[in-house]
Write a protein that holds these residues in place. Structure first.
Motif, short mmCIF file in Angstrom:
data_model
loop_
_atom_site.label_atom_id
_atom_site.label_comp_id
_atom_site.label_asym_id
_atom_site.label_seq_id
_atom_site.Cartn_x
_atom_site.Cartn_y
_atom_site.Cartn_z
N ALA A 39 0.84 -1.12 -0.24
CA ALA A 39 -0.21 0.07 -0.25
C ALA A 39 0.73 1.17 0.12
O ALA A 39 0.37 2.26 -0.23
N GLY A 40 2.11 1.23 0.30
CA GLY A 40 3.02 2.28 0.06
C GLY A 40 3.11 3.04 1.57
O GLY A 40 3.39 4.06 1.52
N VAL A 41 2.89 2.13 2.49
CA VAL A 41 2.85 2.81 3.85
C VAL A 41 3.60 2.19 4.54
O VAL A 41 4.08 0.99 4.42
N TYR A 42 3.94 2.89 5.76
CA TYR A 42 5.28 2.11 6.78
C TYR A 42 4.15 1.52 7.58
O TYR A 42 3.07 1.63 7.83
N CYS A 43 5.04 0.25 8.00
CA CYS A 43 4.21 -0.57 9.13
C CYS A 43 4.22 0.35 10.36
O CYS A 43 5.08 1.03 10.66
N ILE A 44 3.33 0.39 10.82
CA ILE A 44 3.05 0.82 12.39
C ILE A 44 2.86 -0.23 13.37
O ILE A 44 2.77 -1.07 13.18
N GLU A 45 2.72 0.50 14.80
CA GLU A 45 2.77 -0.34 15.57
C GLU A 45 1.70 -1.39 15.89
O GLU A 45 2.02 -2.69 16.30
N PRO A 46 0.46 -1.37 15.52
CA PRO A 46 -0.35 -2.25 15.19
C PRO A 46 -0.13 -3.32 14.40
O PRO A 46 -0.69 -4.51 14.67
N CYS A 47 1.00 -3.34 13.69
CA CYS A 47 1.15 -4.33 12.92
C CYS A 47 2.19 -5.54 13.71
O CYS A 47 2.46 -5.18 14.69
N SER A 48 1.78 -6.63 13.50
CA SER A 48 2.42 -7.71 14.04
C SER A 48 3.55 -8.40 13.22
O SER A 48 4.09 -9.44 13.47
N CYS A 49 4.08 -7.66 12.52
CA CYS A 49 5.23 -8.02 11.66
C CYS A 49 6.38 -8.40 12.62
O CYS A 49 6.75 -7.89 13.42
N ILE A 50 7.22 -9.26 12.06
CA ILE A 50 8.51 -9.65 12.45
C ILE A 50 9.76 -9.27 11.58
O ILE A 50 9.60 -9.45 10.32
N ASP A 51 10.69 -8.73 12.14
CA ASP A 51 11.92 -8.17 11.40
C ASP A 51 11.68 -7.26 10.28
O ASP A 51 11.82 -7.31 9.15
N CYS A 52 10.45 -6.27 10.76
CA CYS A 52 10.01 -5.53 9.72
C CYS A 52 10.86 -4.46 9.33
O CYS A 52 11.84 -3.67 10.10
N PHE A 53 11.08 -4.38 8.17
CA PHE A 53 12.20 -3.26 7.46
C PHE A 53 11.11 -2.15 6.80
O PHE A 53 11.83 -1.00 6.48
N ASN A 54 9.86 -2.12 7.03
CA ASN A 54 9.11 -1.24 6.36
C ASN A 54 8.78 -0.04 7.30
O ASN A 54 7.73 0.06 7.60
N LYS A 55 10.04 0.24 7.79
CA LYS A 55 9.67 1.52 8.66
C LYS A 55 10.68 2.75 8.29
O LYS A 55 11.83 2.63 7.54
#
Length: 592
Positions: A334-350
């Motif tokens: 979606a072209g957005v950064y991941c945010i807190e609500p995300c439960s992603c692991i090893d997230c680089f989308n920040k």
DNA sequence: GAGTTTGAAACT
DNA sequence: CAGTTTCAAACTC
């Protein structure tokens, strides 16, 4: 000598020397003068630093001219002044450092003098006196300041609010403004800020702002949204694809962008951010040329809207292996950064990994220029959508690439078409299509009826599931959300530059945002129509041909046509028109 | 909440 | 380009 330096007089130093000779008083002043000179210097520095780093010619002039400078400067320099002003206004947020800077920079002109004047009282007093004179001479300062306040705000962390106000003023949708403002601001501010101090600090500010902004919005009211994605922005074809849609319904979207901002505080919309940043630059450039600046704003707005809405649904991903750097990740897609609500692991989308995100994005786009483009194309009707139903949506909207469902019968969200609330089309390669929104066959949309009937006939599950799917909801908002995302990334300006690529998406998005936010519905409608045309054109065009040629290929699909999304296209063709038309920017200008 | 299903995305 | 694998959302229990 003297005459020429009137301007200098303000500066003080040169004059002092000259006059010193003339009178003892001046001598006294001279002793002081050094200080003053220093100030002047400091100012110069600040300005230079501020304006320059990246500064377009516009900035340069202003700051130089400076002080009196004029509105121009205030506007153009918004960054600097804004910061200052903001700080003054909002001492809280800005760190002391900034304040210092402000003092230095601002001191001369206005406030600083008065209040701040921390430096040497005597000197300051003198300065103040001088300033007073100056003020009298050039009342502009205050006015400028007050006037520029808006702009200033803009630049500052608080910008969001101010920005919002502007936006609100200019545009209607408050939500947008709120949510969107951030992203837009962030970008802008960022671009500007770097000048002021450290780029990093700037970034942080940006982040903060976004966060703040987000918070702000929340506080304000709007909704707790995730607000976060504006981020464009934010913010990427926004991305939105089906997800976007979701966003709409849910939160995501741009929110996504918005989200981003929230996220870590870092910022937001990844893509958007990147794009934003880039775009900011490009924008500035372009803006200079075209006055595209608006675009960013609009984008921001759009994003904000999305975000705002999205907020309700803040999207979150749950990526575990992709590091949120692949299209598997909804946020990234979606072209957005991941945010807190995300439960992603090893997230680089920040925001922290902005470079990585951008690089990855580019990579993906290089593979598939439309990867971040909206997946659903809408016709003019799309605007209609209103919720009532999907029935309408389906007809007008179509999934670019089409689905490839084999077991879900296009009756579940596994199906992108269904998820997006649109009917299947010729492009779909689905088997046993029963899409309630419209079957590949052509059995139209409205699925509900037809489908239910069919379902009733075929299977019992249908009814409930089909209708439920938020599909409806999705479709409605989707456009907005989606567009924003991609658009976020790609500002209009960029769009123009980038052309059709993914950027186009962005563009479209941004466009949309603008359209959505700024433009009245009527306009949107027209746009939608245009879009349809554009789409057609697209199809005819080589690029589009691709899609046509290879409907199968997922990526091939056209650049988003969605009503919301589609905008981009048109933008290609008529973008400028839209942009020009877009009010967003104008709103900003008014500040001037 | 865990496990399964599904289809897009990515890879070969 | 086609086939396979990977992935994460959607769904089910």
């Amino acid at each position: 000598m003297d005459t020429p330096q009137k301007t200098v007089t303000q500066i003080e130093t040169p004059v002092s020397k000259l006059k010193v000779e003339n009178s003892p008083v001046f001598n006294y002043i001279n002793s002081l003068s050094p200080i003053t000179t220093v100030k002047s210097i400091s100012n110069a520095q600040t300005f230079s630093s501020l304006s320059f780093t990246s500064p377009p010619p516009v900035f340069t002039t202003p700051h130089v001219a400076s002080h009196k400078g004029s509105r121009f400067r205030s506007h153009s320099n918004s960054s600097d002044p804004s910061n200052k002003v903001v700080e003054e206004a909002l001492p809280e947020k800005e760190p002391p450092q900034i304040l210092n800077n402000d003092c230095l920079t601002t001191t001369t002109p206005r406030v600083t003098n008065d209040g701040a004047c921390e430096d040497g009282e005597t000197d300051l007093q003198k300065m103040c006196d001088d300033n007073v004179k100056r003020k009298s001479d050039t009342p502009d300062w205050e006015t400028l300041i007050s006037d520029s306040s808006d702009m200033l705000i803009y630049g500052s962390p608080n910008d969001s609010e101010a920005f919002r106000c502007f936006l609100q003023r200019s545009s209607d949708s408050k939500t947008r403004l709120c949510s969107g403002s951030k992203p837009a601001l962030a970008p802008v501010s960022q671009s500007n800020e770097p000048e002021s101090s450290d780029a990093l600090s700037v970034l942080h500010r940006g982040v903060r702002r976004r966060c703040l902004d987000f918070e702000m919005p929340r506080n304000n009211n709007q909704t707790p949204r995730c607000v976060v994605p504006s981020i464009g922005l934010h913010l990427n074809a926004i991305a939105m694809s089906s997800k976007d849609n979701n966003n709409v319904s849910k939160e995501y979207s741009f929110t996504g962008n918005v989200k981003v901002g929230l996220q870590s505080s870092t910022t937001t919309p990844v893509l958007p951010s990147d794009d934003i940043v880039r775009e900011n630059e490009t924008r500035e450039e372009a803006a200079g040329e075209e006055g595209l600046e608006e675009a960013p704003v609009s984008l921001a707005l759009v994003e904000s809207e999305q975000a705002g809405e999205g907020e309700s649904s803040c999207k979150r991903c749950n990526c575990k292996k992709s590091k949120c750097l692949k299209l598997y990740c909804e946020c990234f897609a979606a072209g957005v950064y991941c945010i807190e609500p995300c439960s992603c692991i090893d997230c680089f989308n920040k925001p922290i990994h902005e470079d990585t995100v951008l690089a990855t994005r580019k990579q993906i786009e290089s593979r598939n220029p439309l990867a971040f483009a909206p997946k659903v194309i809408r016709n003019s009707d799309s605007t209609i959508e209103v919720g009532e139903d999907a029935s309408k949506t389906p007809a007008s909207a179509r999934h670019k690439r089409g689905c490839n469902c084999k077991k879900s019968n296009c009756l579940k969200k596994y199906c992108e078409c269904y998820q997006s609330g649109v009917g299947c089309s010729i492009n779909c390669r689905c088997e046993g299509c029963k899409n309630a929104f419209g079957r590949k066959d052509g059995s139209s949309f409205a699925g509900m009826d037809t489908e239910q009937d069919q379902e009733n006939e075929t299977s019992g599950k249908s009814g409930t599931t089909i209708p439920l799917p938020p599909s409806t909801p999705m479709p409605l908002r989707q456009p907005l959300a989606q567009l924003p995302i991609s658009s976020n990334n790609m500002l209009p300006s960029q769009q123009s530059q980038q052309h059709l690529h993914g950027a186009s998406l962005y563009n479209s998005q941004s466009f949309r945002k603008q359209d959505m936010g700024l433009m009245s519905q009527s306009r949107i409608e027209t746009i939608a129509e245009e879009r349809a045309e554009d789409i057609e054109n697209f199809i005819h065009s080589p690029v589009t041909n691709i899609n046509a040629l290879s409907p199968n290929s997922k990526r091939v699909s056209l650049p988003h046509m969605d009503s919301t999304e589609t905008t981009p296209w048109r933008r290609n063709g008529g973008r400028k028109l839209l942009l020009s038309s877009i009010p967003t920017f104008p709103s900003l200008t008014p500040h001037h």
